[in-house]
Design a protein around this motif. Sequence first.
Motif, mmCIF file in Angstrom:
data_model
loop_
_atom_site.group_PDB
_atom_site.id
_atom_site.type_symbol
_atom_site.label_atom_id
_atom_site.label_comp_id
_atom_site.label_asym_id
_atom_site.label_seq_id
_atom_site.Cartn_x
_atom_site.Cartn_y
_atom_site.Cartn_z
ATOM 1 N N THR A 106 0.497 -0.960 -0.077
ATOM 2 C CA THR A 106 -0.105 0.362 0.216
ATOM 3 C C THR A 106 0.957 1.309 -0.395
ATOM 4 O OG1 THR A 106 -0.493 -0.227 2.792
ATOM 5 C CG2 THR A 106 -1.480 -1.181 1.053
ATOM 6 N N MET A 107 1.953 0.947 -0.732
ATOM 7 C CA MET A 107 3.082 2.682 -0.061
ATOM 8 C C MET A 107 3.766 2.856 -1.170
ATOM 9 S SD MET A 107 4.726 2.400 3.868
ATOM 10 C CE MET A 107 5.635 3.862 4.358
ATOM 11 N N VAL A 108 4.381 1.634 -2.047
ATOM 12 C CA VAL A 108 4.732 1.299 -2.885
ATOM 13 C C VAL A 108 3.964 0.541 -3.813
ATOM 14 C CG1 VAL A 108 7.191 1.093 -4.680
ATOM 15 C CG2 VAL A 108 6.933 2.154 -2.393
ATOM 16 N N PHE A 109 3.092 1.029 -4.600
ATOM 17 C CA PHE A 109 2.315 0.229 -5.674
ATOM 18 C C PHE A 109 3.659 -0.804 -6.913
ATOM 19 C CE2 PHE A 109 0.534 0.079 -9.713
ATOM 20 C CZ PHE A 109 -0.602 -0.988 -10.263
ATOM 21 N N CYS A 110 3.839 -2.128 -6.793
ATOM 22 C CA CYS A 110 4.388 -3.610 -6.719
ATOM 23 C C CYS A 110 4.547 -3.353 -8.679
ATOM 24 C CB CYS A 110 3.736 -4.320 -6.768
ATOM 25 S SG CYS A 110 2.126 -5.375 -7.678
ATOM 26 N N GLN A 111 3.426 -2.234 -9.597
ATOM 27 C CA GLN A 111 3.342 -2.224 -10.778
ATOM 28 C C GLN A 111 5.141 -1.774 -10.552
ATOM 29 O OE1 GLN A 111 1.574 -3.920 -12.542
ATOM 30 N NE2 GLN A 111 3.261 -3.073 -14.376
ATOM 31 N N GLN A 112 5.709 -1.130 -10.052
ATOM 32 C CA GLN A 112 7.200 0.045 -10.142
ATOM 33 C C GLN A 112 8.271 -1.439 -10.193
ATOM 34 O OE1 GLN A 112 8.608 2.750 -8.109
ATOM 35 N NE2 GLN A 112 6.463 3.094 -7.106
ATOM 36 N N SER A 113 8.145 -2.631 -9.732
ATOM 37 C CA SER A 113 8.856 -3.573 -9.813
ATOM 38 C C SER A 113 8.911 -4.173 -10.951
ATOM 39 C CB SER A 113 9.023 -4.558 -8.192
ATOM 40 O OG SER A 113 9.530 -4.235 -7.104
ATOM 41 N N VAL A 114 7.505 -4.432 -11.149
ATOM 42 C CA VAL A 114 7.027 -5.573 -12.081
ATOM 43 C C VAL A 114 7.904 -4.659 -13.736
ATOM 44 C CG1 VAL A 114 4.788 -6.181 -13.390
ATOM 45 C CG2 VAL A 114 5.467 -6.829 -11.201
ATOM 46 N N ASP A 115 7.373 -3.878 -13.641
ATOM 47 C CA ASP A 115 8.340 -2.673 -15.070
ATOM 48 C C ASP A 115 9.226 -3.246 -14.924
ATOM 49 O OD1 ASP A 115 5.933 -1.956 -15.268
ATOM 50 O OD2 ASP A 115 6.019 0.008 -14.879
ATOM 51 N N LEU A 116 10.219 -2.742 -14.137
ATOM 52 C CA LEU A 116 11.445 -2.500 -13.885
ATOM 53 C C LEU A 116 11.882 -4.377 -14.068
ATOM 54 C CD1 LEU A 116 14.502 -1.976 -13.594
ATOM 55 C CD2 LEU A 116 14.058 -2.328 -11.006
ATOM 56 N N TYR A 117 11.176 -5.170 -13.541
ATOM 57 C CA TYR A 117 12.001 -6.148 -14.025
ATOM 58 C C TYR A 117 11.522 -6.667 -15.762
ATOM 59 C CZ TYR A 117 11.103 -11.380 -14.910
ATOM 60 O OH TYR A 117 11.199 -12.692 -15.117
ATOM 61 N N HIS A 118 10.939 -6.557 -16.599
ATOM 62 C CA HIS A 118 10.200 -6.409 -17.726
ATOM 63 C C HIS A 118 11.098 -5.916 -18.860
ATOM 64 C CE1 HIS A 118 6.819 -8.919 -17.507
ATOM 65 N NE2 HIS A 118 6.047 -8.624 -16.803
ATOM 66 N N ALA A 119 11.570 -4.229 -17.775
ATOM 67 C CA ALA A 119 12.620 -3.110 -18.967
ATOM 68 C C ALA A 119 14.142 -4.408 -18.324
ATOM 69 C CB ALA A 119 12.816 -2.425 -17.714
ATOM 70 N N LEU A 120 14.829 -4.908 -18.014
ATOM 71 C CA LEU A 120 15.551 -5.562 -17.075
ATOM 72 C C LEU A 120 15.729 -6.567 -18.532
ATOM 73 C CD1 LEU A 120 15.852 -5.001 -13.540
ATOM 74 C CD2 LEU A 120 17.992 -4.529 -15.139
ATOM 75 N N LYS A 121 14.864 -8.095 -18.083
ATOM 76 C CA LYS A 121 14.546 -8.442 -19.480
ATOM 77 C C LYS A 121 14.937 -8.449 -20.726
ATOM 78 C CE LYS A 121 13.561 -12.704 -18.634
ATOM 79 N NZ LYS A 121 14.971 -14.051 -18.225
ATOM 80 N N ASP A 122 13.871 -6.921 -20.934
ATOM 81 C CA ASP A 122 14.100 -6.756 -22.612
ATOM 82 C C ASP A 122 15.072 -6.232 -22.559
ATOM 83 O OD1 ASP A 122 11.250 -7.011 -23.079
ATOM 84 O OD2 ASP A 122 10.934 -5.358 -22.527
ATOM 85 N N ALA A 123 15.922 -5.755 -21.914
ATOM 86 C CA ALA A 123 17.787 -5.455 -22.450
ATOM 87 C C ALA A 123 18.637 -6.721 -22.190
ATOM 88 C CB ALA A 123 17.903 -4.641 -21.199
ATOM 89 N N GLY A 124 18.059 -8.007 -22.312
ATOM 90 C CA GLY A 124 18.919 -8.999 -21.435
ATOM 91 C C GLY A 124 19.585 -9.255 -20.546
ATOM 92 N N LYS A 125 18.937 -8.652 -19.303
ATOM 93 C CA LYS A 125 19.422 -8.542 -18.186
ATOM 94 C C LYS A 125 19.743 -9.542 -17.134
ATOM 95 C CE LYS A 125 21.650 -5.226 -19.051
ATOM 96 N NZ LYS A 125 23.255 -4.885 -19.614
ATOM 97 N N ASP A 126 20.218 -10.130 -16.573
ATOM 98 C CA ASP A 126 20.315 -11.648 -15.460
ATOM 99 C C ASP A 126 18.953 -10.474 -13.968
ATOM 100 O OD1 ASP A 126 20.331 -12.721 -13.890
ATOM 101 O OD2 ASP A 126 22.559 -14.141 -13.768
ATOM 102 N N VAL A 127 18.161 -11.171 -14.132
ATOM 103 C CA VAL A 127 17.076 -10.595 -13.044
ATOM 104 C C VAL A 127 16.673 -12.047 -12.738
ATOM 105 C CG1 VAL A 127 15.741 -9.662 -15.178
ATOM 106 C CG2 VAL A 127 15.869 -8.542 -12.568
ATOM 107 N N GLN A 128 15.615 -11.754 -11.564
ATOM 108 C CA GLN A 128 14.941 -12.593 -10.617
ATOM 109 C C GLN A 128 13.840 -11.983 -10.506
ATOM 110 O OE1 GLN A 128 16.695 -15.550 -8.178
ATOM 111 N NE2 GLN A 128 18.465 -15.630 -9.265
ATOM 112 N N LEU A 129 12.520 -11.807 -9.829
ATOM 113 C CA LEU A 129 11.542 -11.519 -9.732
ATOM 114 C C LEU A 129 10.930 -12.364 -8.546
ATOM 115 C CD1 LEU A 129 9.466 -8.678 -9.076
ATOM 116 C CD2 LEU A 129 7.956 -9.601 -11.034
ATOM 117 N N TYR A 130 10.615 -12.227 -7.694
ATOM 118 C CA TYR A 130 9.440 -12.452 -6.644
ATOM 119 C C TYR A 130 8.540 -11.589 -6.180
ATOM 120 C CZ TYR A 130 13.471 -16.539 -5.946
ATOM 121 O OH TYR A 130 14.073 -17.289 -6.655
ATOM 122 N N LEU A 131 7.616 -12.341 -6.154
ATOM 123 C CA LEU A 131 6.113 -11.591 -6.298
ATOM 124 C C LEU A 131 5.759 -11.858 -4.663
ATOM 125 C CD1 LEU A 131 4.705 -9.921 -9.510
ATOM 126 C CD2 LEU A 131 5.213 -8.650 -7.588
#
Length: 233
Positions: free
Chosen positions: A178-203
């Motif tokens: 309720t303080m930081v919308f989790c969409q921020q992390s989802v958007d960052l994750y997708h941006a990193l994946k699209d850039a071919g970066k090594d990233v893990q996301l746990y929701l």
Amino acid sequence: MTFIQGSAWMKQYVYQKVGMIARLAQRGYVVAIVEYRHSGIAHFPAQIIDAKNAVRFLRAHADEYKLNPSQMFLMGDSSGGQVSSVAGMTAKSGKLDEPINEESCEVCGIIDLYGAVDVTLPYGYPITLNHQKPDSPEGMLMGYDITEHLEEAKAACSKTYVNEDFPPMLIAHGTKDTMVFCQQSVDLYHALKDAGKDVQLYLLRGADHGGAAFWTKEMITVYDNFFKKCLGE
């Protein structure tokens, strides 16, 4: 490992999570909880500069603190997630940097816990009434009304740096934050994946902003495995 405490970029209470972070120490990691200049005394990018110099300081004093200077990590939660991610992502480029010594500020990996990684996202902070205004936490960080300076404010957004050269990243966020919308992390994750970066996301389903859900035995094992993977173990 350098831990950046969340505080809405305001004064940090660095002892707040000692009990939880001690669970990483139990796994054999040395953890330094460091403090950066808060938004009441310095605007962005002072926080990023300070995080990088904290890594440099620890590396310069590795013998004193019994650290392995070749196995450094950055980890932070909430606003600290933004600071740790931007600092780690720009460590090699020299951007947002004012070195205090000749040591490197590069790290082996980055952990971002429910980070406030996009100050430009409309309604990115659900319970904040003054979104992006000068007296909001993100507005105080930048020193202006973000809605009037969106392009300039992107410099504080982690996804701005997805094409830089940086180590693997792990992101964790609660779906009911309720303080930081989790969409921020989802958007960052997708941006990193699209850039071919090594990233893990746990929701974390049903988890709010921080709390015990991020420090269970299972999540400590997730962090532990991430560290070991980054180190090639």
